[in-house]
Design an enzyme around this catalytic site. Structure first.
Site, PDB file in Angstrom:
ATOM      1  N   SER A   1      54.400  69.754  17.010  1.00  0.00           N
ATOM      2  CA  SER A   1      55.382  68.565  16.706  1.00  0.00           C
ATOM      3  C   SER A   1      56.651  69.009  17.282  1.00  0.00           C
ATOM      4  CB  SER A   1      55.907  67.463  15.911  1.00  0.00           C
ATOM      5  OG  SER A   1      56.328  67.897  14.490  1.00  0.00           O
TER       6      SER A   1
ATOM      7  N   ASP B   1      52.826  68.463  21.074  1.00  0.00           N
ATOM      8  CA  ASP B   1      52.531  66.882  19.836  1.00  0.00           C
ATOM      9  C   ASP B   1      53.773  66.257  20.351  1.00  0.00           C
ATOM     10  OD1 ASP B   1      50.980  65.302  19.089  1.00  0.00           O
ATOM     11  OD2 ASP B   1      50.659  65.883  17.417  1.00  0.00           O
ATOM     12  N   HIS B   2      53.937  64.575  19.703  1.00  0.00           N
ATOM     13  CA  HIS B   2      54.885  63.864  20.371  1.00  0.00           C
ATOM     14  C   HIS B   2      55.723  64.537  20.179  1.00  0.00           C
ATOM     15  CE1 HIS B   2      51.618  61.008  18.885  1.00  0.00           C
ATOM     16  NE2 HIS B   2      51.837  62.031  18.130  1.00  0.00           N
TER      17      HIS B   2
ATOM     18  N   ASP C   1      56.046  60.725  23.755  1.00  0.00           N
ATOM     19  CA  ASP C   1      55.794  59.529  23.446  1.00  0.00           C
ATOM     20  C   ASP C   1      56.982  58.637  23.372  1.00  0.00           C
ATOM     21  OD1 ASP C   1      55.435  57.740  21.609  1.00  0.00           O
ATOM     22  OD2 ASP C   1      55.106  59.254  19.725  1.00  0.00           O
TER      23      ASP C   1
ATOM     24  N   GLU D   1      51.819  57.941  26.032  1.00  0.00           N
ATOM     25  CA  GLU D   1      50.738  56.841  24.377  1.00  0.00           C
ATOM     26  C   GLU D   1      51.456  55.480  24.638  1.00  0.00           C
ATOM     27  OE1 GLU D   1      52.070  59.300  21.031  1.00  0.00           O
ATOM     28  OE2 GLU D   1      52.517  57.494  20.107  1.00  0.00           O
TER      29      GLU D   1
ATOM     30  N   HIS E   1      49.133  57.875  11.721  1.00  0.00           N
ATOM     31  CA  HIS E   1      49.474  59.192  11.317  1.00  0.00           C
ATOM     32  C   HIS E   1      49.964  59.176   9.543  1.00  0.00           C
ATOM     33  CE1 HIS E   1      50.911  59.875  15.491  1.00  0.00           C
ATOM     34  NE2 HIS E   1      49.716  60.409  15.590  1.00  0.00           N
ATOM     35  N   GLY E   2      49.467  60.285   8.813  1.00  0.00           N
ATOM     36  CA  GLY E   2      49.750  60.818   7.644  1.00  0.00           C
ATOM     37  C   GLY E   2      48.274  59.469   6.808  1.00  0.00           C
TER      38      GLY E   2
ATOM     39  N   GLY F   1      43.975  61.141  13.071  1.00  0.00           N
ATOM     40  CA  GLY F   1      42.115  61.283  12.588  1.00  0.00           C
ATOM     41  C   GLY F   1      41.865  61.542  11.432  1.00  0.00           C
TER      42      GLY F   1
ATOM     43  N   THR G   1      47.707  66.021   9.813  1.00  0.00           N
ATOM     44  CA  THR G   1      47.984  65.626   7.691  1.00  0.00           C
ATOM     45  C   THR G   1      46.499  66.413   6.825  1.00  0.00           C
ATOM     46  OG1 THR G   1      48.515  63.606   7.762  1.00  0.00           O
ATOM     47  CG2 THR G   1      47.893  63.839   5.371  1.00  0.00           C
TER      48      THR G   1
HETATM   49 ZN   LIG Z   1      49.373  61.817  16.862  1.00  0.00          ZN
END
Ligand SMILES: [Zn+2]
Length: 284
Positions: free
Chosen positions: A48, A79-80, A101, A133, A181-182, A213, A236
Protein backbone atom coordinates in the site's frame (compact mmCIF):
# COMPACT_ATOMS: atom_id res chain seq x y z
CA UNK A 1 7.96 -17.01 -17.02
CA UNK A 2 4.29 -16.05 -17.38
CA UNK A 3 3.33 -12.38 -17.22
CA UNK A 4 0.87 -11.41 -14.48
CA UNK A 5 -1.84 -11.18 -17.14
CA UNK A 6 -1.12 -14.77 -18.23
CA UNK A 7 -0.95 -16.05 -14.64
CA UNK A 8 -4.33 -14.46 -13.87
CA UNK A 9 -5.84 -15.91 -17.07
CA UNK A 10 -4.56 -19.36 -16.03
CA UNK A 11 -6.15 -18.93 -12.58
CA UNK A 12 -9.47 -18.05 -14.23
CA UNK A 13 -9.26 -21.20 -16.39
CA UNK A 14 -8.63 -23.29 -13.27
CA UNK A 15 -11.37 -21.45 -11.34
CA UNK A 16 -8.97 -20.61 -8.53
CA UNK A 17 -7.72 -17.34 -7.04
CA UNK A 18 -4.07 -16.36 -6.70
CA UNK A 19 -3.16 -15.10 -3.24
CA UNK A 20 -2.08 -11.47 -2.79
CA UNK A 21 -0.27 -10.70 0.46
CA UNK A 22 0.70 -7.29 1.80
CA UNK A 23 4.16 -6.62 3.17
CA UNK A 24 6.09 -3.93 5.00
CA UNK A 25 9.54 -5.52 4.97
CA UNK A 26 11.85 -8.15 3.51
CA UNK A 27 11.16 -10.67 6.31
CA UNK A 28 7.53 -10.88 5.29
CA UNK A 29 8.58 -11.08 1.63
CA UNK A 30 10.77 -14.11 2.32
CA UNK A 31 7.99 -15.72 4.37
CA UNK A 32 5.47 -15.30 1.52
CA UNK A 33 7.91 -16.77 -1.01
CA UNK A 34 8.56 -19.77 1.25
CA UNK A 35 4.80 -20.38 1.57
CA UNK A 36 4.25 -20.09 -2.20
CA UNK A 37 7.11 -22.53 -2.85
CA UNK A 38 5.62 -25.01 -0.36
CA UNK A 39 2.26 -24.99 -2.17
CA UNK A 40 3.61 -24.57 -5.70
CA UNK A 41 1.40 -21.66 -6.75
CA UNK A 42 2.26 -18.25 -8.24
CA UNK A 43 1.83 -15.46 -5.70
CA UNK A 44 1.37 -11.70 -5.62
CA UNK A 45 2.90 -9.39 -3.07
CA UNK A 46 1.36 -5.99 -2.50
CA UNK A 47 2.44 -2.74 -0.94
CA UNK A 48 0.00 0.00 0.00
CA UNK A 49 1.13 3.64 0.00
CA UNK A 50 2.16 3.38 3.68
CA UNK A 51 3.84 0.00 3.25
CA UNK A 52 5.83 1.06 0.20
CA UNK A 53 6.97 4.27 1.89
CA UNK A 54 8.39 2.15 4.73
CA UNK A 55 9.84 -0.57 2.47
CA UNK A 56 11.00 1.72 -0.35
CA UNK A 57 9.45 1.51 -3.83
CA UNK A 58 12.79 0.68 -5.49
CA UNK A 59 13.75 -1.81 -2.76
CA UNK A 60 10.67 -4.02 -3.12
CA UNK A 61 10.84 -3.76 -6.93
CA UNK A 62 14.49 -4.91 -6.85
CA UNK A 63 13.69 -7.83 -4.50
CA UNK A 64 10.86 -9.04 -6.72
CA UNK A 65 13.05 -8.74 -9.82
CA UNK A 66 15.83 -10.75 -8.13
CA UNK A 67 13.35 -13.48 -7.14
CA UNK A 68 11.91 -13.60 -10.67
CA UNK A 69 15.40 -13.78 -12.17
CA UNK A 70 15.89 -16.83 -9.94
CA UNK A 71 12.75 -18.42 -11.41
CA UNK A 72 10.22 -17.62 -8.65
CA UNK A 73 6.75 -16.82 -9.97
CA UNK A 74 6.05 -13.74 -7.85
CA UNK A 75 4.34 -10.53 -8.98
CA UNK A 76 4.38 -7.06 -7.48
CA UNK A 77 1.25 -4.96 -7.03
CA UNK A 78 0.91 -1.37 -5.82
CA UNK A 79 -2.12 -1.70 -3.57
CA UNK A 80 -4.64 1.15 -3.11
CA UNK A 81 -3.02 4.18 -4.70
CA UNK A 82 -4.91 7.40 -4.37
CA UNK A 83 -3.23 9.74 -6.88
CA UNK A 84 -2.19 9.70 -10.53
CA UNK A 85 1.37 10.67 -9.51
CA UNK A 86 1.52 7.74 -7.08
CA UNK A 87 0.47 5.40 -9.90
CA UNK A 88 3.09 6.86 -12.26
CA UNK A 89 5.84 6.31 -9.69
CA UNK A 90 5.19 2.57 -9.36
CA UNK A 91 4.61 2.08 -13.08
CA UNK A 92 8.01 3.70 -13.70
CA UNK A 93 9.54 1.45 -11.00
CA UNK A 94 8.46 -1.66 -12.93
CA UNK A 95 5.57 -2.95 -10.81
CA UNK A 96 3.39 -5.62 -12.46
CA UNK A 97 0.15 -3.92 -11.51
CA UNK A 98 -1.28 -0.87 -9.78
CA UNK A 99 -4.64 -0.21 -8.16
CA UNK A 100 -5.96 3.29 -8.61
CA UNK A 101 -8.50 3.60 -5.81
CA UNK A 102 -11.06 6.24 -6.72
CA UNK A 103 -13.90 4.49 -4.90
CA UNK A 104 -14.40 7.58 -2.72
CA UNK A 105 -14.92 9.76 -5.84
CA UNK A 106 -18.07 10.15 -7.94
CA UNK A 107 -18.35 7.48 -10.65
CA UNK A 108 -17.51 10.09 -13.33
CA UNK A 109 -14.41 11.37 -11.51
CA UNK A 110 -13.33 7.82 -10.73
CA UNK A 111 -13.63 6.85 -14.43
CA UNK A 112 -11.75 9.99 -15.58
CA UNK A 113 -8.72 9.51 -13.30
CA UNK A 114 -8.63 5.73 -13.79
CA UNK A 115 -8.55 6.39 -17.57
CA UNK A 116 -5.49 8.62 -17.11
CA UNK A 117 -3.71 5.83 -15.21
CA UNK A 118 -4.61 3.32 -17.95
CA UNK A 119 -3.27 5.68 -20.64
CA UNK A 120 0.00 6.14 -18.75
CA UNK A 121 0.36 2.38 -18.22
CA UNK A 122 -0.30 1.56 -21.89
CA UNK A 123 2.16 4.22 -23.07
CA UNK A 124 4.83 2.64 -20.88
CA UNK A 125 4.59 -0.55 -22.95
CA UNK A 126 5.69 -2.89 -20.13
CA UNK A 127 2.38 -4.73 -19.86
CA UNK A 128 1.71 -3.30 -16.37
CA UNK A 129 -1.93 -3.95 -15.44
CA UNK A 130 -4.30 -1.39 -13.95
CA UNK A 131 -6.97 -2.33 -11.42
CA UNK A 132 -9.92 -0.05 -10.73
CA UNK A 133 -12.24 0.01 -7.75
CA UNK A 134 -15.88 0.87 -7.21
CA UNK A 135 -18.11 0.36 -4.18
CA UNK A 136 -17.08 0.52 -0.56
CA UNK A 137 -14.67 -1.92 1.13
CA UNK A 138 -13.18 0.33 3.80
CA UNK A 139 -9.72 1.79 3.80
CA UNK A 140 -7.35 0.29 6.33
CA UNK A 141 -6.22 -3.13 7.45
CA UNK A 142 -6.59 -2.60 11.18
CA UNK A 143 -8.28 -4.24 14.12
CA UNK A 144 -11.48 -2.22 14.51
CA UNK A 145 -13.93 -1.91 17.37
CA UNK A 146 -16.87 -1.32 14.98
CA UNK A 147 -17.41 -1.66 11.22
CA UNK A 148 -17.26 1.55 9.12
CA UNK A 149 -20.70 3.20 9.11
CA UNK A 150 -21.52 2.95 5.40
CA UNK A 151 -20.16 -0.56 4.74
CA UNK A 152 -23.24 -2.54 3.83
CA UNK A 153 -25.06 -0.07 1.64
CA UNK A 154 -22.49 0.15 -1.12
CA UNK A 155 -22.05 -3.27 -2.66
CA UNK A 156 -21.05 -3.03 -6.32
CA UNK A 157 -23.84 -3.01 -8.88
CA UNK A 158 -23.03 -5.24 -11.91
CA UNK A 159 -24.29 -2.70 -14.47
CA UNK A 160 -22.38 0.15 -12.89
CA UNK A 161 -19.30 -2.09 -12.85
CA UNK A 162 -19.72 -2.84 -16.57
CA UNK A 163 -19.93 0.88 -17.37
CA UNK A 164 -16.87 1.61 -15.23
CA UNK A 165 -14.81 -1.08 -16.96
CA UNK A 166 -15.97 -0.13 -20.48
CA UNK A 167 -15.24 3.57 -20.04
CA UNK A 168 -12.05 3.41 -17.98
CA UNK A 169 -10.38 0.54 -19.87
CA UNK A 170 -9.05 -1.17 -16.72
CA UNK A 171 -7.56 -4.69 -16.82
CA UNK A 172 -8.96 -5.86 -13.47
CA UNK A 173 -11.68 -4.72 -11.08
CA UNK A 174 -12.03 -4.69 -7.29
CA UNK A 175 -15.74 -4.86 -6.47
CA UNK A 176 -17.41 -4.52 -3.07
CA UNK A 177 -18.98 -7.93 -2.39
CA UNK A 178 -19.35 -8.10 1.39
CA UNK A 179 -15.75 -8.23 2.59
CA UNK A 180 -13.98 -5.27 4.15
CA UNK A 181 -10.49 -4.11 5.06
CA UNK A 182 -9.51 -4.76 8.65
CA UNK A 183 -11.28 -7.00 11.14
CA UNK A 184 -13.85 -6.03 13.69
CA UNK A 185 -12.79 -7.47 17.06
CA UNK A 186 -15.28 -10.04 18.32
CA UNK A 187 -17.63 -9.70 15.31
CA UNK A 188 -19.03 -12.58 13.24
CA UNK A 189 -17.24 -13.43 9.98
CA UNK A 190 -18.39 -11.29 7.05
CA UNK A 191 -20.39 -13.17 4.42
CA UNK A 192 -19.06 -12.99 0.87
CA UNK A 193 -21.76 -12.34 -1.73
CA UNK A 194 -20.66 -15.10 -4.13
CA UNK A 195 -23.66 -14.67 -6.42
CA UNK A 196 -22.81 -11.00 -6.83
CA UNK A 197 -19.22 -11.91 -7.75
CA UNK A 198 -20.49 -14.22 -10.50
CA UNK A 199 -22.90 -11.58 -11.83
CA UNK A 200 -20.26 -8.86 -11.85
CA UNK A 201 -17.69 -11.15 -13.53
CA UNK A 202 -20.20 -11.97 -16.28
CA UNK A 203 -21.09 -8.29 -16.72
CA UNK A 204 -17.51 -6.94 -16.92
CA UNK A 205 -15.69 -9.79 -18.70
CA UNK A 206 -12.34 -9.07 -16.95
CA UNK A 207 -10.69 -10.60 -13.87
CA UNK A 208 -12.06 -9.58 -10.46
CA UNK A 209 -9.98 -9.08 -7.33
CA UNK A 210 -11.30 -9.83 -3.85
CA UNK A 211 -10.12 -7.36 -1.21
CA UNK A 212 -10.37 -7.68 2.55
CA UNK A 213 -10.23 -11.49 2.64
CA UNK A 214 -9.10 -11.66 6.29
CA UNK A 215 -11.86 -12.81 8.60
CA UNK A 216 -14.03 -14.50 5.97
CA UNK A 217 -14.94 -18.15 6.42
CA UNK A 218 -12.76 -20.87 4.91
CA UNK A 219 -15.82 -22.18 3.06
CA UNK A 220 -16.34 -18.83 1.33
CA UNK A 221 -12.64 -18.31 0.52
CA UNK A 222 -12.35 -21.79 -0.97
CA UNK A 223 -14.87 -20.90 -3.69
CA UNK A 224 -14.17 -17.23 -4.48
CA UNK A 225 -12.01 -18.36 -7.43
CA UNK A 226 -14.84 -20.47 -8.76
CA UNK A 227 -17.28 -17.57 -8.32
CA UNK A 228 -15.06 -15.27 -10.41
CA UNK A 229 -12.31 -13.63 -8.33
CA UNK A 230 -8.92 -14.53 -9.84
CA UNK A 231 -6.89 -12.74 -7.16
CA UNK A 232 -7.70 -12.56 -3.43
CA UNK A 233 -6.08 -10.17 -0.93
CA UNK A 234 -4.99 -10.85 2.64
CA UNK A 235 -3.42 -8.15 4.75
CA UNK A 236 -4.83 -7.94 8.29
CA UNK A 237 -4.20 -11.60 9.17
CA UNK A 238 -0.60 -11.34 7.94
CA UNK A 239 -0.05 -8.33 10.18
CA UNK A 240 -1.56 -10.14 13.16
CA UNK A 241 0.60 -13.24 12.52
CA UNK A 242 3.79 -11.17 12.24
CA UNK A 243 3.18 -9.26 15.43
CA UNK A 244 2.05 -12.27 17.47
CA UNK A 245 5.05 -14.31 16.30
CA UNK A 246 7.50 -11.58 17.30
CA UNK A 247 5.76 -11.12 20.66
CA UNK A 248 6.06 -14.86 21.34
CA UNK A 249 9.79 -14.81 20.46
CA UNK A 250 10.41 -11.87 22.78
CA UNK A 251 8.37 -13.45 25.58
CA UNK A 252 10.39 -16.67 25.25
CA UNK A 253 13.67 -14.82 25.75
CA UNK A 254 13.43 -11.26 27.09
CA UNK A 255 17.20 -10.78 26.66
CA UNK A 256 17.39 -11.81 23.00
CA UNK A 257 18.68 -8.85 21.00
CA UNK A 258 19.63 -10.43 17.65
CA UNK A 259 16.92 -9.32 15.19
CA UNK A 260 17.37 -12.44 13.05
CA UNK A 261 16.42 -14.47 16.13
CA UNK A 262 13.54 -12.48 17.62
CA UNK A 263 12.02 -11.74 14.18
CA UNK A 264 12.08 -15.45 13.31
CA UNK A 265 8.80 -16.07 15.16
CA UNK A 266 7.11 -13.39 13.05
CA UNK A 267 8.48 -14.90 9.84
CA UNK A 268 7.17 -18.34 10.82
CA UNK A 269 3.75 -16.89 11.61
CA UNK A 270 3.52 -15.09 8.27
CA UNK A 271 4.66 -18.20 6.39
CA UNK A 272 2.04 -20.45 8.03
CA UNK A 273 -0.77 -17.93 7.56
CA UNK A 274 0.16 -17.31 3.93
CA UNK A 275 0.35 -21.02 3.15
CA UNK A 276 -3.10 -21.60 4.65
CA UNK A 277 -4.64 -18.91 2.43
CA UNK A 278 -2.84 -19.95 -0.77
CA UNK A 279 -4.23 -23.47 -0.30
CA UNK A 280 -7.74 -22.14 0.38
CA UNK A 281 -7.72 -19.87 -2.66
CA UNK A 282 -6.62 -22.84 -4.76
CA UNK A 283 -9.77 -24.63 -3.59
CA UNK A 284 -8.05 -27.07 -1.25
ZN1 LIG B 1 -7.69 -3.68 -0.59
Amino acid sequence: MQTLKEAVAAAWEKKIALGHFNLSDSNQFNAVLAAAAAVGQPVLVGVSEGERKFFGVRNIAAMVKAARDAGVQVYLNADHTYSLDGCKEVIDAGFDSVIFDGSHLSLEENIATTMSVVEYARAKGTGVLVEGEIGRIGTSSKLLTAPPADMDKNLTDPEEAARFVRESGVDMLAPAVGTMHGRVIGAADPKIDLERITMIRAAVGIPLVLHGGSGSTDDDLRVVGNAGCSIAHINTDIRVAYRKGIEASLAADANEIAPYRFLEGGVDGVEKTTEKYIRLFAGA
